[in-house]
Every structure is written in structure tokens, then in C-alpha cells.
Design an enzyme around this catalytic site. Sequence first.
Site, PDB file in Angstrom:
ATOM      1  CE1 TYR A 176      -3.674  -2.400  -0.065  1.00  0.00           C
ATOM      2  CE2 TYR A 176      -2.894  -3.236   2.028  1.00  0.00           C
ATOM      3  CZ  TYR A 176      -3.724  -3.341   0.933  1.00  0.00           C
ATOM      4  OH  TYR A 176      -4.596  -4.396   0.837  1.00  0.00           O
ATOM      5  NE  ARG A 328      -5.142 -15.427   8.136  1.00  0.00           N
ATOM      6  CZ  ARG A 328      -4.315 -16.155   7.409  1.00  0.00           C
ATOM      7  NH1 ARG A 328      -4.785 -16.842   6.393  1.00  0.00           N
ATOM      8  NH2 ARG A 328      -3.030 -16.184   7.688  1.00  0.00           N
ATOM      9  CB  CYS A 354      -9.932 -22.117   4.711  1.00  0.00           C
ATOM     10  SG  CYS A 354     -11.093 -21.034   5.578  1.00  0.00           S
ATOM     11  CB  CYS A 362      -9.623 -10.386  -2.453  1.00  0.00           C
ATOM     12  SG  CYS A 362      -8.210 -10.459  -1.401  1.00  0.00           S
ATOM     13  CD  GLU A 421     -19.897 -39.973  12.064  1.00  0.00           C
ATOM     14  OE1 GLU A 421     -20.414 -38.872  11.848  1.00  0.00           O
ATOM     15  OE2 GLU A 421     -19.660 -40.820  11.156  1.00  0.00           O
ATOM     16  CE  LYS A 439      -7.374 -28.213   2.258  1.00  0.00           C
ATOM     17  NZ  LYS A 439      -8.521 -28.161   1.369  1.00  0.00           N
ATOM     18  CB  ALA A 466     -29.678 -42.506  12.703  1.00  0.00           C
TER      19      ALA A 466
END
Length: 653
Positions: A176, A328, A354, A362, A421, A439, A466
Site C-alpha cells: 500500500y 485470523r 482457508c 479481495c 456418528e 491440510k 440412525a
Amino acid sequence: MYKFKKLFQPIKIGTMELKNRIAFGEQAPQASHGYITQATEDFYVERAQGGCGLVMVGGICPDISGWGTESMARIDDDKYIPLLARMGKRMREVAPDVKIGIQIMHEGRAMRPDEAGAAKNLKPVAPSPVKFKFGVVPHELTVAEIKHLENQFVAAAVRVKNAGYDCVEIHGAHGYLIGSFMSPYTNRRTDEYGGSIENCARFACEIIRGIKEKCGKDFPLLIKVNALDRLDKKEAPVQLTPDIITAIAPYLEKAGVDEIHLSGGTHEAPMWSAVGPYYVPKAAFAGYAAQVKSSVKIPVGVINRINDPVLADELIIEGKVDLVWMMRPLVADPELPKKAEEGRLDEIRTCIACNTCHDILCQGWFHETRCAVNPDAWREGVSHLEPSLRKKNVLIVGGGPAGMEAARISALIGHNITLWEKDNKLGGLLNLAAIPPLKGEIMSIPRYYTSQFKKLGVKVELNKEATPALVKQLKPDVIIIASGSSTFFPPIPGIDKSLVVDARKVLEGSAKVGNNVVVIGGGEVGIETAEFLGTQGKKVTLVEILPTIGELMVRDVIDYVIDQLVQHKVEILTGTKVEEITGDGIVVSNKDQQKRVIKTDNVIIATGAKPDKTVQNALQGLAREVYLAGDCLVPSNIRVAVHQGNMTARMLY
Ligand SMILES: Cc1cc2nc3c(=O)[nH]c(=O)nc-3n(C[C@H](O)[C@H](O)[C@H](O)COP(=O)(O)O)c2cc1C
């Protein structure tokens, strides 16, 4: 338990003492016609009460010539003071021991007058007329104009002080205006504002001296600078380096600045943006900060990808920096400092870099910024939860991001939560998303929820399908189905052949593939599967029917993954349709209808996802309230899943 040695010790910046060495900053505030919005105020108040030592409100513009977008906040007139003052007052009310400041930021040549959301009819200004890669050739400032802008910075700093803040910062990083004077790539001047180190530092130094003169020597002044530009060396053989900034730093100190913190990269830098995505090493600029620290006596800090308080402590213990800046990481979890100090490290909701937050900003839309892991970020004023007056038994089916967030919120409201689950671990598709190179941090998401479930008394049962019979036994008042999605197999002739494999199975390792493979689908899953297989030395061809790959991916990430594909020699065929899958390959056609046969051992399908309706169909009518959240409603990304889980649970008052 880790014992912090330095992070929670006080530090002095000029006359100001911070209670600890974590500074929050700097996040461009959302604004309307230059005035900060209610959402901005609520956002910063939340950050102030999270336990950091300093909250630096992000870039506010001191002059119309640097007003990058219409949603950028301004401070070039006294009329902007009352709202800024109110925000500061509220921060002090909730956290009397936190110090607060405002960063003054002029976008300079990095303005993109043609982007959506840009302020109209403005011509970017810069030390020299060097075209901005994504914009235009800026106007070369005359000396008189430079002096005018210096005065504008000084006047803005006076307004910061008058608004009741403890300190002010000037933005000298990221290419900048101030930073563009320091870099030999953007500063080609031959007058007193260019050439030598002293001349390149002059613009910043004159602003610093002006602020000290008008605000008083005891009003603390900080500066953020780049350690390096990280521009493509072919495009910019001469650019800002750590040696240059190390030489500039003593001039800034002599002019009166009280703290320097190091960042790096500009909008023109390939891949490594100033907002480092997950592939940027943590604390990548700390070594350069240490170099700068050796040339000055004032405190030196560092920012970028320091999402772990233990790492922050270590950087200070090693003597690389005096304090650590986090942006962040405190958006993802404003209470990171408090939790760290209280030894609740596993309760921290970690930023996974991420860059969802950066992506929309942006494109010029500050007001649409979102955090993938913290759905309450920028919605602090409307995200408050009241205890439910009707306690319900809630069954959550599926422990992916949507199900976990739904369980957390419904438990916070005060309901009894059981989460089933079917797999042997929480996370759902996150377990696959974490497999491609670099990742792994995604797994911090299930780790965070596990800690929350313990705290909130959520009953988690793994390896539990379930079935209607089990649900009837449990008799829940509410069922939130978050059972996910399955890979969408397009109706290509030959799709049922034995060489066809689901990309998800390849990532989880349950399907082995040969050394020569084709991946169909150039979205995030296809690209990352191609990258994953490329790193194993396989010959990979990636086929996408659209003209580009990664259409919906975060822009900071797509450049990197394409580079990885190139490095691993992945052949990328865009605008290419798969006509048929044969016994040993595929037949494709391009936009001119030219056909080509590609021999392959396996065809890996990554052509999107479809909602898994099985659970929904089986459980319909088994509770008074039944809701869907996440991929089983609309397959999407982590952000959408977490946000849907959050919003769905809020229905349960
Ligand atoms: C949405 C968003 C807005 C930002 N606004 C500013 C800003 O106004 N001023 C600034 O110096 N940096 C700004 N940055 C950069 C951050 O301050 C920080 O340098 C960068 O995110 C890397 O640090 P982190 O890993 O702690 O987030 C912004 C970043 C994001 C993601």
C-alpha cells in the site's frame, strides 16, 4: 500442560503498557459511506473481551485518494470520529485493561478502480507510475502532493487520539502507499523520496515525525512493514528484501516510532499473499523480524499464520520477537488469549487458514466477509444465545461439521443432546479434507468440538447408525439430520466399469489405484485428489468440462494448487467433455468436437456431491421437529456446513 513463560508478561510500547504480548490486528473494518457499521463495532468489542493485550482496529483511510472500496472506513473528516469513539468506549467498558488503537491505511497503487465495490472515479496514486498488476498505472505523486498526504496521515492520527484511543498505527506493509515508498520495485524516484534507504524511508519518517509533533511524543505510534515483497523475481528483479527493511528500521525508530511489526507479501505476489493460506509455513516472517530486531531497540512483532499460542510463546522465548500479532486466529476464536492463559488449549477454535475471510474482501465486498470455522464472526451483535425455556431432547445424526456445530449450539441453548456418528470418529468429510498435502490442520475442527462436547455434556455415540428402531427407542423431540452427501456419478457411458473409482475412496485409502490415472472433475475435490496422487509420483490427467479449474475455490489457494499440479506434472484438460469410459481409458472431446482417447488404469470420479437422502427418508416423522443441515441439504464447503449447523440449531428455542 504447557506453561507459558513470556506470552502473558506485560510489555511496554512507548508509554503504553500491554497486559500481555498478544495483539489483535488488523482487520479492515466494514463501513458504509466511510462510517463504521454496527457489525464492525460488535466485532471489535468481542475481540477486546477475548483477553489480548492490544486491539488494533484495521485499516481506516486518511484521504479520499486511498479509498480502495466504498465499504472501506474513512477518517479524513471529524464527522467520522463519533462512531469510532463509541466503538472505543464500548471496548473499554467490556475490557478496561485492553489497549486500543486504529491503523491508518492508504491503498495507494493497490486500488483497483474497475473492481466491483470500488470507489468511483478515483485514480490510484504512488511514488512512481508502476502499473499495478491487477489495476492501472497510478498517478506519480508530486512533492506537494506527498506533503499533502503526509498531513492527511497526521490529521487522521489526531482524530484517532481525539476519538479516545490509546495509540495509532500506520500501515507500511503489503504494497500500500507507505510500503510502496519503501520498495525499490514501486519507488523509482530520483528526488529526495527515492533512491537511497534514507530517501525511501522519508515518507514514513515524515509522517511519524508529524504524528509525534501533533499527538505528542507520549502518544504511542506503531508501524506494520513488509519484510519482503515476495514478487516474481522475473517480473520484479529489484524489490523489497529483509536487508532493505532492516536498514530502513533504524530511520523509523529515530523518527519516533514505538513499535515495528513484520508482515510480508503484496497483492501482486504469486501465491504467498500477505494473508498466508494454509500452505504458508507458520510464523514464516519471524526470522526476518529477528533480523530487524537486531537493528533497533524498540519492540518488534510479527504477524501471519501464528495460530497457536504455544508457538507464539516460543517465538518470544527464542528472542525472535517481543510480541505476536494475530488476525485470523482471533477471528476464528476471539477468546484464544483467555483460553491459552487458563490452560484450556484444546478448547481453542483454530484458524485453518482457508482464507474464506480474505476471499470476499479481495473482491471488494467488506460486508460479506465470513469465517469458515466461526459462524458468529462479524455477526456478534446478532449471535447472542438465550437459554431455551422448553428443554428438548435433541438427536443429531452425523458428526460432520454441520452436525457438530448444531450439537454445540443446541447444547449452549440448554437442550439435551445426543449425537450419533456412524463412523468410528467425529469429523465426517473433514477426515478426507484433511488428507491432501498440508491440510492436516483441518483436524483441529473435530478436536475443538470434542472439547466442547465434554464441557457441554453432549452425549456422543460413535459407530452408531440412525435406524428407525433405535430412534424410536430414544424418542427425541427433535432430530437434526446432518448425514452428509455421496459422490455424484454423472451419467457417462461406461461409468459402471470396474476401473471407475470414487475420489473419496481414493483419499481415505480404501481404494487402490494404478500409476496412470484420470481424475474427472476440476473442483476442489478433483484438484486435491490429483495433487495427492501427483505427490505419490503417479501420472495424473485432470479433466474438467468448464473452461477453468477450481472455479469456486478461494483465490489465494487456487494459484498454489495449480502450481502444485504443474510441479507434479499433472496434465490439465479444461473445456473437455468425457464422452465415454472404456475398459482401459476414456474418450474425451474438446470444444471443437475433436476426440481423443486417453489410456488409464483408473478413472477417478470427483464430479461433485449429491445429498444423501437415505437417513432423511428413513427417519421422517419420527420426531415432532425434523431438520436438515449441511451436505444432506445442499452439498457445499466447510463454511456453509458449519453455518447451516449453527442456524439450524438456533431454530430450537
Ligand atoms: C479480511 C481481512 C482484512 C484485513 N485487513 C487488513 C487491514 O486493514 N490492515 C492490515 O494491515 N492488514 C489487514 N489484513 C491482513 C492481516 O492483518 C494479517 O496481516 C494477515 O491476515 C496475516 O495474519 P494472520 O495469519 O494473523 O491472519 C487483513 C486480512 C484479512 C483476512
